[in-house]
Design a protein around this motif. Structure first.
Motif, PDB file in Angstrom:
ATOM      1  N   GLY A 105       0.781  -1.231   0.000  1.00  0.00           N
ATOM      2  CA  GLY A 105       0.000   0.000   0.000  1.00  0.00           C
ATOM      3  C   GLY A 105       0.809   1.275   0.000  1.00  0.00           C
ATOM      4  N   HIS A 106       2.085   1.198  -0.411  1.00  0.00           N
ATOM      5  CA  HIS A 106       2.953   2.379  -0.413  1.00  0.00           C
ATOM      6  C   HIS A 106       3.152   2.954  -1.812  1.00  0.00           C
ATOM      7  N   SER A 107       2.199   2.747  -2.706  1.00  0.00           N
ATOM      8  CA  SER A 107       2.432   3.061  -4.120  1.00  0.00           C
ATOM      9  C   SER A 107       2.310   4.534  -4.485  1.00  0.00           C
ATOM     10  N   ASP A 108       1.806   5.369  -3.572  1.00  0.00           N
ATOM     11  CA  ASP A 108       1.698   6.788  -3.917  1.00  0.00           C
ATOM     12  C   ASP A 108       3.071   7.395  -4.155  1.00  0.00           C
ATOM     13  N   LEU A 109       3.992   7.189  -3.208  1.00  0.00           N
ATOM     14  CA  LEU A 109       5.367   7.665  -3.352  1.00  0.00           C
ATOM     15  C   LEU A 109       6.301   6.707  -2.634  1.00  0.00           C
ATOM     16  N   ALA A 110       7.392   6.351  -3.297  1.00  0.00           N
ATOM     17  CA  ALA A 110       8.398   5.499  -2.659  1.00  0.00           C
ATOM     18  C   ALA A 110       9.757   5.807  -3.272  1.00  0.00           C
ATOM     19  N   VAL A 111      10.776   5.859  -2.431  1.00  0.00           N
ATOM     20  CA  VAL A 111      12.150   6.107  -2.876  1.00  0.00           C
ATOM     21  C   VAL A 111      12.997   4.893  -2.520  1.00  0.00           C
TER      22      VAL A 111
END
Length: 324
Positions: free
Chosen positions: A136-142
């Motif tokens: 569920g971290h697909s909005d922003l990830a680095v």
């Protein structure tokens, strides 16, 4: 791991704003011997390599460049006029391609044109991105590859370095409709800039060396004092890059040996921040072009003369970088 849930784009700038054939002679040798084989050997080929070049790259250099990348099916070449056009070109291409494929997420990665990644680097990055999406971290990830090797191709020596936001392989996952791309912030700052926005931050640690960062006379980070090369050659824990280590990055020892035999060019001045040279001139050129569009006849004559001087100044900044 196939990047079926997202578009994966590696973007690399190649000599934008450089018009020196001598610079390209060595830089393209590095590109051909180090960067291209590393990408061709990736265990996951489910990525697009977007190579952004100057529309006025010197003819001999452009012919050589085209020949080197021709065998790579996943390469796309985009021409730009200015260095300041680079990120916009990447963003525009990613948005259009994601829309064409019907994908809602984009993973952008960065790599310079003289460096290499371990052959399973993209397989790992794509797996990390898929895990982030599943959680569920697909909005922003680095994502960063934290361990690698600083090396001198001319000496085949290196040492292991840790960096929690190194540029090589640094990647940003984001919604396709709001792509900013991994070049939206300096690599040292990107985690700090995106963390307050709720981004998932993932550094790949452990004992695997994921990248080869090349130190040479015309590197964009070279200050002209030989300090980076000397640190590599004299490092207390330095080592020889043996054939097995090179193979882990897809490199041919014979090609690396030929690179060393060819020798490095001599720069006429330090090349540190070469990729940023004349960017203010570019901005002034763009501003004058905008003003020119609505100028009177007499004003147009004056602006045209100023433009000619600025364009000559810009070309001069990208010429005479190395001695012949």
């Amino acid at each position: 791991m196939a990047a079926t849930e997202f578009l994966h784009v590696l973007s690399t700038r190649v000599g934008i704003g450089v018009y020196d054939e001598g610079w390209f002679d060595y830089r393209l040798r590095l590109f051909e011997s180090v960067t291209v084989p590393s990408m061709a050997a990736q265990t996951s080929q489910d990525f697009t390599w977007l190579l952004v070049v100057d529309a006025k790259m010197p003819p001999r250099a452009r012919s050589r460049f085209d020949a080197v990348v021709a065998p790579l099916a996943n390469v796309r070449v985009r021409e730009v006029e200015f260095k300041t056009d680079f990120r916009g070109a990447v963003v525009e291409w990613c948005q259009a391609e994601a829309a064409r494929r019907g994908l809602s997420r984009v993973l952008t990665s960065r790599l310079d044109d003289d460096d290499a990644l371990r052959v399973d680097a993209f397989e790992r990055l794509q797996s990390e991105a898929a895990d982030a999406i599943a959680a569920g971290h697909s909005d922003l990830a680095v994502f960063s590859l934290n361990l690698g090797c600083m090396w001198s191709p001319s000496h085949r020596r290196g040492y292991t370095r840790y960096h929690d936001s190194h540029s090589l392989g640094l990647s940003l996952l984001e919604p396709a409709e709001a792509v900013e791309c991994v070049y939206s912030r300096p690599h040292r700052e990107i985690k700090q800039r995106y963390a307050p926005r709720g981004a998932y931050i993932r550094g790949v640690d452990g004992g695997t060396r994921w990248w080869l960062y090349a130190a040479h006379a015309i590197a964009d980070s070279d200050k002209g004092d030989g300090a980076r090369r000397d640190k590599i050659l004299k490092h207390r824990y330095g080592y020889h890059l043996d054939d097995d280590l090179l193979a882990g990055f897809g490199l041919d020892p014979a090609a690396v040996a030929a690179l060393a035999e060819a020798g490095e060019p001599t720069p006429t001045a330090p090349t540190k921040f070469l990729s940023l040279r004349a960017m203010e001139t570019e901005r002034r050129i763009k501003a004058l072009r905008t003003e020119l569009a609505g100028a009177s006849f007499l004003r147009r004559r004056l602006l045209t003369q100023r433009l000619a001087r600025l364009e000559s100044e810009r070309e001069k900044a990208g010429s005479g970088i190395v001695t012949r």
